[in-house]
Each structure stands twice: as structure tokens, then as C-alpha cells.
Design an enzyme around this catalytic site. Structure first.
Site, PDB file in Angstrom:
ATOM      1  N   ASP A  34     167.936 -26.033  20.862  1.00  0.00           N
ATOM      2  CA  ASP A  34     167.206 -25.884  22.026  1.00  0.00           C
ATOM      3  C   ASP A  34     165.772 -25.377  21.871  1.00  0.00           C
ATOM      4  O   ASP A  34     165.009 -24.860  22.769  1.00  0.00           O
ATOM      5  CB  ASP A  34     168.067 -24.878  22.933  1.00  0.00           C
ATOM      6  N   GLU A  36     164.508 -22.751  20.139  1.00  0.00           N
ATOM      7  CA  GLU A  36     164.332 -21.513  19.684  1.00  0.00           C
ATOM      8  C   GLU A  36     164.051 -21.538  18.237  1.00  0.00           C
ATOM      9  O   GLU A  36     164.711 -22.324  17.262  1.00  0.00           O
ATOM     10  CB  GLU A  36     165.567 -20.560  19.661  1.00  0.00           C
ATOM     11  N   GLN A  94     140.087 -16.698  26.331  1.00  0.00           N
ATOM     12  CA  GLN A  94     140.396 -15.831  27.480  1.00  0.00           C
ATOM     13  C   GLN A  94     140.284 -14.386  27.199  1.00  0.00           C
ATOM     14  O   GLN A  94     141.163 -13.583  27.062  1.00  0.00           O
ATOM     15  CB  GLN A  94     141.884 -16.216  28.021  1.00  0.00           C
ATOM     16  N   HIS A 127     136.113 -15.973  18.707  1.00  0.00           N
ATOM     17  CA  HIS A 127     135.253 -16.376  19.742  1.00  0.00           C
ATOM     18  C   HIS A 127     133.822 -15.485  19.957  1.00  0.00           C
ATOM     19  O   HIS A 127     132.949 -15.913  20.405  1.00  0.00           O
ATOM     20  CB  HIS A 127     136.035 -16.924  20.940  1.00  0.00           C
ATOM     21  N   LYS A 190     122.636 -24.306  28.527  1.00  0.00           N
ATOM     22  CA  LYS A 190     123.538 -25.332  29.322  1.00  0.00           C
ATOM     23  C   LYS A 190     123.946 -24.522  30.428  1.00  0.00           C
ATOM     24  O   LYS A 190     124.124 -23.163  30.400  1.00  0.00           O
ATOM     25  CB  LYS A 190     124.560 -25.782  28.514  1.00  0.00           C
ATOM     26  N   GLY A 222     134.852 -31.870  22.739  1.00  0.00           N
ATOM     27  CA  GLY A 222     133.861 -32.267  22.132  1.00  0.00           C
ATOM     28  C   GLY A 222     132.687 -32.615  22.926  1.00  0.00           C
ATOM     29  O   GLY A 222     131.604 -32.902  22.748  1.00  0.00           O
ATOM     30  N   THR A 224     131.013 -30.563  25.137  1.00  0.00           N
ATOM     31  CA  THR A 224     129.874 -29.572  24.707  1.00  0.00           C
ATOM     32  C   THR A 224     128.610 -30.155  23.726  1.00  0.00           C
ATOM     33  O   THR A 224     127.523 -30.408  23.789  1.00  0.00           O
ATOM     34  CB  THR A 224     130.235 -28.251  24.672  1.00  0.00           C
TER      35      THR A 224
END
Length: 310
Positions: A34, A36, A94, A127, A190, A222, A224
Site C-alpha cells: 500500500d 507505506e 514556501q 533558498h 524580472k 527552466g 526563468t
């Protein structure tokens, strides 16, 4: 000192193990019918300093769960210290609430990792720097700049080179490379009308007749980078290449890069290579295994890691 790996990037884990002259721990990470995740550790780690080598790249949810379950396995097996080595930290984009009624998923993931029992985190080119503060445990954010700078010096004529940041937010990252190799810096201005889509407004700096190197942390679709390359060529650049830490390269990205005007796109092996990447003629990989291996060795000896980047 023990090295444990999940399934996200076994090739990198083996390269790090080779650098450290240590075997990877005997550990099985598989799935039930399943889907897991099931982990079985086949050797004793009681009282050991253990390093889990696991990126949270595609499939992000599955690789993250592998990391969490590996951590719980080691904690319940009485490991003395557990360090999560996450070359690519997923969900990093995020990192803030850009609009109302949205999560800060990077903080949630940081809480999950710490809550599972990790004592220390080691990652590469986050990031944004603020993510380091999302963790309530010691966190080392390593930089690929020394590896990239060495490769650039070996392959390019520095006298005719211009380092370029593909957006204003990446200026500090690009400037670090420019300083290491002794070149000037340009910036592509940009805007993003919507997520995943960018439009070039201006090129700040004189790139006429220059070989331009775009520097960024992540390449996904890709789009940007291709838009930035087109803008630089239109502004008079002789040729355009890019050095990117994390080659996410989602579906169709390799084909777009291959059909673009890029001389080459260079990515590190922080994310496992796909068949599409291997087939793309203008995508090249460089390894960050020695950098990560040395950082692990220094951490195990309680020596300075930041001195690696001086």
C-alpha cells in the site's frame, strides 16, 4: 560515526561514503504493497554518531517520510547523535506568506524534522537564509560556491566573464561567486505575474561581448533561466551559461534547456540525476560529495565547518 541513506540519492551517499572511507550502514528502506514506508536497520548503532544522507527532492513527500522514519528508527535504536544531511531541502520556496490564507511549509517541515528526533541539520544553499532560523536545533547551511568557482576557473576565460544574478533576490549568491573568481556582476530585473512564470524587465549592467554566467540555487521548469538568457543575448552577450546548485528540472525542463540558446547548464549532484538529464547535451553535473564529506568529518571531530568557505 555511521552513515545511513534513504532512496532519494544513493549515488551521492555512496560518493560521500567513499570520500570518508566509510561503508554505508546496512539498512533496508522499502515500501509495503500500500506504499507505506518500512525501514529495517541491520546493525548496531547504540551510542554512535549517525548521519542520515537524504534529500527531500521528488517525490518530496515520500523522501521526507523516509527521512522521518529513518530518524525514528535511529532514535529508538539508541543512537547518541542524529544529524540529518539534506543536500536539497524541499519546500524551501514556501518560506513566507506571499498572500493571505497560505502556509509556511518550510517551517512546518523544519518542525517535523526536529520533532522526529534529529539533533542537527546540515543542508546546502538554502533558498533563503531565513530558513536556517526555522529550525530549533543547530543547522549548518553549506555553500556550493567553492565548488562552482573552482570549476569556472578551470573552464572559462575569466577576463571576458560576467557573473549574472537572474533576479534581485539572488544578488548575494551571485556576488559571492563573482568575488571568488574576480569578475563583475550584472542583474536581470524580472517580475512574476504568477507562480512558475517570470517576465524579464531589464538587464542591469553592461554585458555586451561578455560570456555570461547565470548563478542561482534552483532550476525547476527552466523558464526563468531561459528568459534571462534570451534577455542577456539580446543585450549583446556573446554566450550564456548557468551554474545552479539544485537541478530540480521538473517534467519537460531538460527538453526546454536542450532546445534553448544556453551553451551549458551546470548543476550539482544534490538531486539524483534523471534519464532526461543524462540525454541533454548541454546539461553537465559537478559533484558536491567532497564538500559534504569534509563538512561531515569536521562535524564529527567538533571542528569548524565555516572555515571551509573562507
Amino acid at each position: 560515526m555511521k552513515l545511513v541513506t534513504g532512496n532519494s540519492n544513493r549515488a551521492l551517499a555512496e560518493a560521500i561514503a567513499d570520500y570518508l572511507k566509510l561503508p554505508l550502514a546496512d539498512c533496508t528502506v522499502k515500501r509495503f504493497a500500500d506504499q507505506e514506508i518500512n525501514v529495517q536497520l541491520h546493525e548496531n548503532v547504540r551510542g554512535e554518531d549517525v548521519y542520515i544522507l537524504q534529500s527531500t527532492s521528488t517525490p518530496a513527500d515520500g523522501n521526507l517520510m523516509e527521512l522521518l522514519i529513518l530518524t525514528d528508527t535511529l532514535r529508538r535504536s539508541s543512537a547518541r547523535r542524529i544529524t540529518a544531511v539534506i543536500p536539497y531541502f524541499g519546500y524551501a520556496r514556501q518560506d513566507r506568506r506571499a498572500t493571505g490564507r497560505t502556509p509556511i511549509s518550510a517551517k512546518l517541515v523544519a518542525n517535523m524534522i526536529a520533532g522526529a528526533g534529529v539533533h542537527r541539520v546540515m543542508t546546502l544553499d538554502l533558498h533563503t537564509d531565513q530558513i536556517q532560523g526555522f529550525f530549533d536545533i543547530p543547522t549548518d547551511n553549506l555553500y556550493s560556491a567553492p565548488v562552482m568557482a573552482r570549476d569556472i576557473k578551470e573552464r572559462y576565460d575569466i577576463g571576458n566573464l560576467m557573473v549574472v544574478s537572474p533576479d534581485v533576490g539572488g544578488v548575494a549568491r551571485a556576488r559571492a561567486i563573482a568575488k571568488r573568481i574576480g569578475t563583475d556582476l550584472a542583474i536581470v530585473d524580472k517580475r512574476r505575474p504568477r507562480p512558475g512564470v517570470s517576465e524579464v524587465m531589464n538587464v542591469i549592467g553592461d554585458v555586451s561581448g561578455k560570456s555570461c554566467l547565470l548563478i542561482d540555487d534552483i532550476v525547476d521548469s527552466g523558464g526563468t533561466l531561459i528568459n534571462a538568457a534570451d534577455a542577456l543575448l539580446k543585450a549583446g552577450a556573446r554566450e550564456v551559461s548557468a551554474y545552479i546548485t539544485h537541478g530540480v528540472l521538473s517534467e519537460g525542463a531538460c527538453e526546454r534547456i536542450g532546445a534553448s540558446k544556453f551553451k551549458e547548464l551546470v548543476v550539482t549532484d544534490s538531486i539524483c540525476e534523471t534519464q532526461a538529464q543524462r540525454q541533454a547535451a548541454n546539461i553537465r553535473r559537478i559533484t558536491i560529495a567532497p564538500l559534504l564529506g569534509e563538512a561531515l568529518a569536521r562535524t564529527a571531530r567538533d571542528e569548524s565547518v565555516s572555515s571551509l568557505f573562507n
